[in-house]
Design a protein around this motif. Sequence first.
Motif, short mmCIF file in Angstrom:
data_model
loop_
_atom_site.label_atom_id
_atom_site.label_comp_id
_atom_site.label_asym_id
_atom_site.label_seq_id
_atom_site.Cartn_x
_atom_site.Cartn_y
_atom_site.Cartn_z
N THR A 306 0.68 -1.20 0.14
CA THR A 306 0.09 0.07 0.15
C THR A 306 0.78 1.47 -0.05
O THR A 306 0.57 2.19 -0.63
CB THR A 306 -0.87 -0.11 1.34
OG1 THR A 306 -1.87 -1.21 1.06
CG2 THR A 306 -1.68 1.36 1.54
N SER A 351 6.66 4.07 4.57
CA SER A 351 6.56 2.95 5.48
C SER A 351 5.63 3.27 6.69
O SER A 351 6.17 4.01 7.68
CB SER A 351 7.66 2.24 6.13
OG SER A 351 7.48 1.08 6.77
N GLN A 352 4.51 2.60 6.66
CA GLN A 352 3.86 2.68 8.09
C GLN A 352 4.39 2.17 9.32
O GLN A 352 4.72 3.05 10.28
CB GLN A 352 2.37 1.96 7.88
CG GLN A 352 1.38 2.19 9.12
CD GLN A 352 1.60 1.43 10.35
OE1 GLN A 352 1.61 1.92 11.46
NE2 GLN A 352 2.00 0.15 10.22
N SER A 353 4.94 1.02 9.29
CA SER A 353 5.53 0.56 10.39
C SER A 353 7.04 0.91 10.67
O SER A 353 7.43 0.95 11.90
CB SER A 353 5.53 -1.05 10.05
OG SER A 353 6.49 -1.34 9.05
N THR A 356 9.52 -2.31 7.70
CA THR A 356 9.73 -3.30 6.55
C THR A 356 11.01 -3.31 6.20
O THR A 356 11.65 -2.74 5.43
CB THR A 356 8.87 -2.51 5.50
OG1 THR A 356 7.52 -2.49 6.06
CG2 THR A 356 8.53 -3.41 4.22
N SER A 404 -3.82 -1.95 5.31
CA SER A 404 -3.49 -0.55 5.68
C SER A 404 -4.74 0.14 4.99
O SER A 404 -5.02 0.06 3.90
CB SER A 404 -2.09 -0.12 4.97
OG SER A 404 -1.76 0.89 5.62
N LYS A 489 -6.39 -4.46 -1.65
CA LYS A 489 -7.30 -4.51 -0.57
C LYS A 489 -8.12 -5.88 -0.69
O LYS A 489 -8.43 -6.52 0.25
CB LYS A 489 -8.27 -3.48 -0.34
CG LYS A 489 -7.65 -2.02 0.18
CD LYS A 489 -7.30 -2.44 1.69
CE LYS A 489 -5.98 -1.69 2.10
NZ LYS A 489 -4.87 -2.15 1.70
N GLU A 492 -6.29 -9.05 -0.41
CA GLU A 492 -5.57 -9.35 0.92
C GLU A 492 -6.93 -9.83 1.88
O GLU A 492 -6.88 -10.56 2.92
CB GLU A 492 -4.81 -8.54 1.48
CG GLU A 492 -5.30 -7.06 1.90
CD GLU A 492 -4.29 -6.16 2.69
OE1 GLU A 492 -4.41 -4.93 2.37
OE2 GLU A 492 -3.09 -7.02 3.12
O1 M6R Z 1 4.64 -0.96 7.03
P1 M6R Z 1 4.77 -0.66 5.72
O2 M6R Z 1 3.93 0.55 5.13
O3 M6R Z 1 6.12 -0.63 5.27
O4 M6R Z 1 4.08 -1.97 4.96
C1 M6R Z 1 4.11 -1.91 3.65
C2 M6R Z 1 3.11 -3.27 3.30
O5 M6R Z 1 3.35 -4.42 3.62
C3 M6R Z 1 1.88 -2.93 3.61
O6 M6R Z 1 1.13 -1.73 3.26
C4 M6R Z 1 0.69 -4.15 2.97
O7 M6R Z 1 0.85 -4.08 1.69
C5 M6R Z 1 -0.31 -3.78 3.64
N1 M6R Z 1 -0.98 -4.92 4.25
C6 M6R Z 1 -1.46 -3.56 2.65
O8 M6R Z 1 -3.05 -3.31 3.22
#
Ligand code: M6R
Length: 616
Positions: A306, A351-353, A356, A404, A489, A492
């Motif tokens: 995402t 990156s959200q987390s 990654t 996400s 979306k 998954e």
């Molecule tokens: O934590 P990140 O944003 O780096 O993660 C990247 C992808 O693993 C994450 O966006 C994944 O594709 C989601 N599960 C999608 O909904």
Amino acid sequence: MCGIVGYVGGQCALDVVLAGLRRLEYRGYDSAGVAVLADGGLAAARKAGKLANLEKELADRPIPSGPTGIGHTRWATHGGPTDANAHPHLDNAGRVAVVHNGIIENFAELREELAGRGHRLTSETDTEVVAHLLAESFSSCGDLAEAMRQVCRRLEGAFTLVAVHADDPDVVVGARRNSPLVVGVGDGENFLASDVAAFIAHTREAIELGQDQVVELRREGVVVTGFDGAPADDVRRYHVDWDASAAEKGGYDYFMLKEIAEQPKAVADTLLGRIDAGGALLLDEVRIPAAELREVDKVVIVACGTAYHAGLIAKYAIEHWTRIPCETELASEFRYRDPILDHRTLVIAISQSGETMDTLMALRHAREQGARVLAICNTNGSTIPRESDAVLYTHAGPEVAVASTKAFLTQLVACYLVALYLGQVRGTKWGDEVRSVVHDLARIAREVEEVLETMEPVRELARSLADQNTVLFLGRHVGYPVALEGALKLKELAYMHAEGFAAGELKHGPIALIEKDVPVVVVVPSPRGRSVLHDKIVSNIQEIRARGARTIVIAERGDEAVRPYADHLVEIPVTPVLLQPLVATVPLQVFACELATARGNEVDQPRNLAKSVTVE
Ligand code: M6R
């Protein structure tokens, strides 16, 4: 990927560890296990499947508990999701227990070496070797932290390790290389976890652990050293700016529903404090001097999933507003093609987390080549912002559902801010132009709210499609990455064949997939702006309809030209062309969530996935 918890303090360790695992289950749910030190010994339980299976096991066969314990929730890498492969892993004497996140690349040779010395290894995991090596080292040095340092120096790969030893019952030891681990600092108690969510109900004070560090946790304090034993001089303590309620469902059936609903606030929060009274952008965290930003001759965006789709949209804004060439690349592919980078390249890692592994490796490669790296990240203190030259935090709050949603919208906002900032610094955007876009962005939160208020027909439509096998998604311009995101979306969450295409590519192949009643979602660009694009997509809709497709059209309110060709019309607010993804994505999130529910799938924990992908 894999959630880890460690605790030492005055509470019942088993309870604290289990509660922590509940909050970390989004990281992996193939198996779960705990080990606690009690009555001079070590008691452990582990079970394949979700945490609920372990909880049932503990209810059926209770174990004693004391003040020290560790726990694990697994996303399987080496060895299938069985009881035998579940963590914690113990040595043959049952005195050491260890949990692990990551991959130990040289485990095969270590395993052979241990077998040669008479150790019996009973699982297929790479982790088990660590329990045996720790037992050996501890028996010669008598100090668990020192034993951990000795073992870590022998390991190759990425790992977070947390261990306890029955002969040192007041201590939990952790170590990290290329994989997350944070310390929660309490009063007479301390915590270790992959993510602050595990201990947020007990303390909001945290310590980031650096690369190649070992931490020794006791009730009265925390000692951090390098793998070489030298005291760490870069220990950073911070206050977590959200509380336990933010990581709870708050009355919603799923975290995903809650996180979709939180998007207006997340978008507004991400804009907060970044615009001065005159409407100019103030991005204080972008610590790359303006002079250097003026020198940038190429932008490269790296991200996965995402976040990659957010990066694809950012490319349109960056090139349009700054006239700097911009490439968006899958982080997992980036470093393997020997990309051309130098000190004039700005790499943006999204990156959200912040953990990654593919994105982390891409940014390390970029920095080695002399590029400057700006992270767009949602997780304070995580590895990606720590290793970047600058960071722009998205203020989405904790995102727990694996899919996400709010992180995506806030990543888009951050990308628009960076694009505008580059335009402002380099003089390709006048002050009034920046102010005008900022004004449009400030209105978006309300517009997302409006979309959310009108989603019942989308939910109804999703339920009616529960038996379909395929859904296709089409878009043009910024609508193309939105189509990709809609398809991701659905894959998954609903486990359906879903694909996103650039609508212009249809006639180059994908149109062969169209047959009677195949649902096709079309994201229609605004009829204002580049109207030629709008006309072309209207033709594309007619082409697929002529071949029997059932068209689900997402179009701007008042777009009468598409109405005759839409079997289902989803109207979204009128926004500037480049900002449309902020509103157009929301119906697709709702659609996927509802379809997954109708198919009886686990919305927050889709099969085979984990929220944070910390292995390559
Ligand atoms: O934590 P990140 O944003 O780096 O993660 C990247 C992808 O693993 C994450 O966006 C994944 O594709 C989601 N599960 C999608 O909904």
